[in-house]
Design a protein around this motif. Sequence first.
Motif, PDB file in Angstrom:
ATOM      1  N   LEU A 121     -60.416 -15.326 -52.233  1.00 21.59           N
ATOM      2  CA  LEU A 121     -60.011 -14.154 -51.383  1.00 21.59           C
ATOM      3  C   LEU A 121     -58.862 -14.508 -50.734  1.00 21.59           C
ATOM      4  O   LEU A 121     -59.261 -15.178 -49.930  1.00 21.59           O
ATOM      5  N   ASP A 122     -57.628 -13.982 -51.122  1.00 29.13           N
ATOM      6  CA  ASP A 122     -56.484 -14.397 -50.572  1.00 29.13           C
ATOM      7  C   ASP A 122     -56.186 -13.304 -49.592  1.00 29.13           C
ATOM      8  O   ASP A 122     -55.813 -12.419 -50.124  1.00 29.13           O
ATOM      9  N   ILE A 123     -56.011 -13.460 -48.170  1.00 26.79           N
ATOM     10  CA  ILE A 123     -55.805 -12.441 -47.365  1.00 26.79           C
ATOM     11  C   ILE A 123     -54.962 -12.720 -46.346  1.00 26.79           C
ATOM     12  O   ILE A 123     -54.780 -13.610 -45.700  1.00 26.79           O
ATOM     13  N   TYR A 124     -53.793 -11.604 -46.305  1.00 26.98           N
ATOM     14  CA  TYR A 124     -52.938 -11.513 -45.398  1.00 26.98           C
ATOM     15  C   TYR A 124     -52.185 -10.189 -45.530  1.00 26.98           C
ATOM     16  O   TYR A 124     -52.273  -9.494 -46.497  1.00 26.98           O
ATOM     17  N   ARG A 125     -51.448  -9.702 -44.695  1.00 29.27           N
ATOM     18  CA  ARG A 125     -50.630  -8.802 -44.388  1.00 29.27           C
ATOM     19  C   ARG A 125     -49.074  -9.053 -44.615  1.00 29.27           C
ATOM     20  O   ARG A 125     -48.774 -10.107 -44.007  1.00 29.27           O
ATOM     21  N   GLY A 126     -48.467  -8.211 -45.419  1.00 29.09           N
ATOM     22  CA  GLY A 126     -47.032  -8.378 -45.666  1.00 29.09           C
ATOM     23  C   GLY A 126     -46.757  -9.687 -46.623  1.00 29.09           C
ATOM     24  O   GLY A 126     -47.443  -9.393 -47.570  1.00 29.09           O
ATOM     25  N   SER A 127     -45.973 -10.579 -46.386  1.00 31.31           N
ATOM     26  CA  SER A 127     -45.462 -11.653 -47.300  1.00 31.31           C
ATOM     27  C   SER A 127     -46.520 -12.819 -46.824  1.00 31.31           C
ATOM     28  O   SER A 127     -46.649 -13.089 -45.563  1.00 31.31           O
ATOM     29  N   PRO A 128     -47.088 -13.466 -47.817  1.00 29.29           N
ATOM     30  CA  PRO A 128     -47.697 -14.806 -47.424  1.00 29.29           C
ATOM     31  C   PRO A 128     -46.956 -15.858 -46.999  1.00 29.29           C
ATOM     32  O   PRO A 128     -47.254 -16.995 -46.375  1.00 29.29           O
ATOM     33  N   GLU A 170     -51.866 -25.934 -53.810  1.00 28.33           N
ATOM     34  CA  GLU A 170     -50.578 -25.056 -54.409  1.00 28.33           C
ATOM     35  C   GLU A 170     -50.333 -23.684 -53.439  1.00 28.33           C
ATOM     36  O   GLU A 170     -49.290 -23.416 -53.665  1.00 28.33           O
ATOM     37  N   SER A 171     -51.240 -23.225 -52.984  1.00 26.66           N
ATOM     38  CA  SER A 171     -50.961 -21.889 -52.304  1.00 26.66           C
ATOM     39  C   SER A 171     -50.087 -22.416 -50.925  1.00 26.66           C
ATOM     40  O   SER A 171     -49.148 -21.621 -50.456  1.00 26.66           O
ATOM     41  N   SER A 172     -50.368 -23.403 -50.421  1.00 27.67           N
ATOM     42  CA  SER A 172     -49.697 -24.009 -49.152  1.00 27.67           C
ATOM     43  C   SER A 172     -48.442 -24.388 -49.625  1.00 27.67           C
ATOM     44  O   SER A 172     -47.570 -24.108 -48.832  1.00 27.67           O
ATOM     45  N   LYS A 173     -48.215 -24.914 -50.637  1.00 30.26           N
ATOM     46  CA  LYS A 173     -46.758 -25.595 -51.311  1.00 30.26           C
ATOM     47  C   LYS A 173     -45.973 -24.141 -51.689  1.00 30.26           C
ATOM     48  O   LYS A 173     -44.841 -24.121 -51.213  1.00 30.26           O
ATOM     49  N   LYS A 174     -46.577 -23.334 -52.289  1.00 31.23           N
ATOM     50  CA  LYS A 174     -45.890 -22.065 -52.788  1.00 31.23           C
ATOM     51  C   LYS A 174     -45.424 -21.238 -51.686  1.00 31.23           C
ATOM     52  O   LYS A 174     -44.115 -20.601 -51.565  1.00 31.23           O
ATOM     53  N   GLY A 175     -46.279 -21.004 -50.638  1.00 33.49           N
ATOM     54  CA  GLY A 175     -46.032 -20.255 -49.433  1.00 33.49           C
ATOM     55  C   GLY A 175     -45.439 -20.735 -48.325  1.00 33.49           C
ATOM     56  O   GLY A 175     -45.033 -20.074 -47.448  1.00 33.49           O
ATOM     57  N   GLY A 176     -45.403 -22.240 -48.173  1.00 31.93           N
ATOM     58  CA  GLY A 176     -44.713 -22.902 -47.138  1.00 31.93           C
ATOM     59  C   GLY A 176     -45.441 -22.678 -45.905  1.00 31.93           C
ATOM     60  O   GLY A 176     -44.978 -22.940 -44.859  1.00 31.93           O
ATOM     61  N   GLY A 177     -46.852 -22.538 -46.121  1.00 32.46           N
ATOM     62  CA  GLY A 177     -47.709 -22.247 -45.077  1.00 32.46           C
ATOM     63  C   GLY A 177     -48.661 -23.574 -44.820  1.00 32.46           C
ATOM     64  O   GLY A 177     -49.139 -24.135 -45.610  1.00 32.46           O
ATOM     65  N   GLU A 178     -48.732 -24.025 -43.709  1.00 31.02           N
ATOM     66  CA  GLU A 178     -49.606 -25.269 -43.222  1.00 31.02           C
ATOM     67  C   GLU A 178     -50.721 -24.856 -43.265  1.00 31.02           C
ATOM     68  O   GLU A 178     -51.269 -23.968 -42.721  1.00 31.02           O
ATOM     69  N   ILE A 179     -51.966 -25.711 -43.799  1.00 26.08           N
ATOM     70  CA  ILE A 179     -53.003 -25.604 -43.755  1.00 26.08           C
ATOM     71  C   ILE A 179     -53.497 -26.356 -42.329  1.00 26.08           C
ATOM     72  O   ILE A 179     -53.462 -27.366 -42.079  1.00 26.08           O
ATOM     73  N   ILE A 180     -54.023 -25.123 -41.398  1.00 26.13           N
ATOM     74  CA  ILE A 180     -54.389 -25.738 -40.004  1.00 26.13           C
ATOM     75  C   ILE A 180     -55.999 -25.561 -39.622  1.00 26.13           C
ATOM     76  O   ILE A 180     -56.356 -26.463 -38.872  1.00 26.13           O
ATOM     77  N   LEU A 181     -56.743 -25.131 -40.529  1.00 25.14           N
ATOM     78  CA  LEU A 181     -58.155 -24.996 -39.857  1.00 25.14           C
ATOM     79  C   LEU A 181     -59.043 -24.890 -41.395  1.00 25.14           C
ATOM     80  O   LEU A 181     -58.696 -23.985 -42.114  1.00 25.14           O
ATOM     81  N   GLY A 182     -60.179 -25.658 -41.263  1.00 21.93           N
ATOM     82  CA  GLY A 182     -61.111 -25.442 -42.551  1.00 21.93           C
ATOM     83  C   GLY A 182     -62.562 -25.234 -42.025  1.00 21.93           C
ATOM     84  O   GLY A 182     -62.840 -26.097 -41.186  1.00 21.93           O
TER      85      GLY A 182
END
Length: 412
Positions: free
Chosen positions: A202-209, A301-313
Amino acid sequence: MILKRFRASLLPMALAMLMVNCTLPKKVKFKNSIDTRDRQINYQSKKIYHFQELGVSVSNEFNGARLNGANQSNDSTITLHFAPENTPINKSPYYAFKTWSESPRQVYFELEYPKGFRHRYKPKKRINGKWSIMDSVDVIKTDGGRVLKLMVNQKPQLIAAQEVNSSDDVRQWYMRKIVASNDFVHLESAGQSELGRDIPVLDIYRGSPVGKPIIVLLTRQHPPEVTGFFAFQKFLETIVEKSNISTQFLSKYRVLAFPILNPDGVDLGHWRHNANGVDLNRDWSKYNQLEVENAVSFIRESSKKGGGEIILGLDFHSTYEDVFYTNKTRKGTTLPHFIEDWFTRLEMDIKDYKVNEKDSNSNKPVSKGWFLYGEGAVGITYEIGDHTPKERILEIGGASSLAMMELLLEIE
């Protein structure tokens, strides 16, 4: 029956992926290596056991069942045999079976485990779709096992160590509670399990990722650990409930939620492992198992494509008590003060609640260590006790989700 790994049919797809992505997921080093190559497993035979003298039937013909054999011991007792998918394995016997009878009668069911295994989970029963814990007066202790006293009739009862939540049950939940009417929830797939079951995300965000920091939520690496899954459910439901705080949070952050990482093990009624007889939460280093390899590939791949850093797991599990397993290393991570601030908030927000934290850097290749060593992120194993009341689980799950969102929104 022995299951052997066979991936030849996946070779063309794998080659195509390599041509696009160039590399497979980068491995992560841990102090203590664990062999997570395939191991033999023994399947339970799916069947209905009919005991004509008693007029009683017992079945394991449903997803999430565990019953390895049954025989009539005397004129009122049926002995049920339970065994793990393979060994070595944790000493936590899982069981799940259905029973019914031609006419109402009282029956004793003896739960029998292999030598060296002792009873762990309080028996639960489902009648007319509702689960309840069996009355203690109907549960008789034996050496290592239990005898259950049941009134049975034509309406089947499901008896299990923990509430059964098969891959179909999980899908019905997230489609109804998370995906439906939420256009900011994007149902994706990380690929398939070893036996071809979907690994939903479940990939969850508002607007652009694009550019949004990523929070990863995992659960059901270990099939019977459903109290952790209940906390995961409430945690995620709180994130998507369309409150002001949720709207702000999802406008700034992106959540990747994996509601069932081991669908094969869940549906096969395994005590702990996947279809290859391996503990998935020991494979976050070399990715020998398809489920972990696919999850890691999707996250990165989600982090790479969206340019978002993985901050918490956050990885949701169950054990004997409520506890958070954390990494000692905080300085230099994505959120160096998050754990301390989060736990402080939980003790403030939840009545009569004291955080039980056990901190140590992961020596074994578990998910919380992967987040730390592989991504420089905060990794936490979020454990709920086997017998924590459902109402308390939901309270903790909702409060911890809200506190996380509020704390992360305070970061500039």
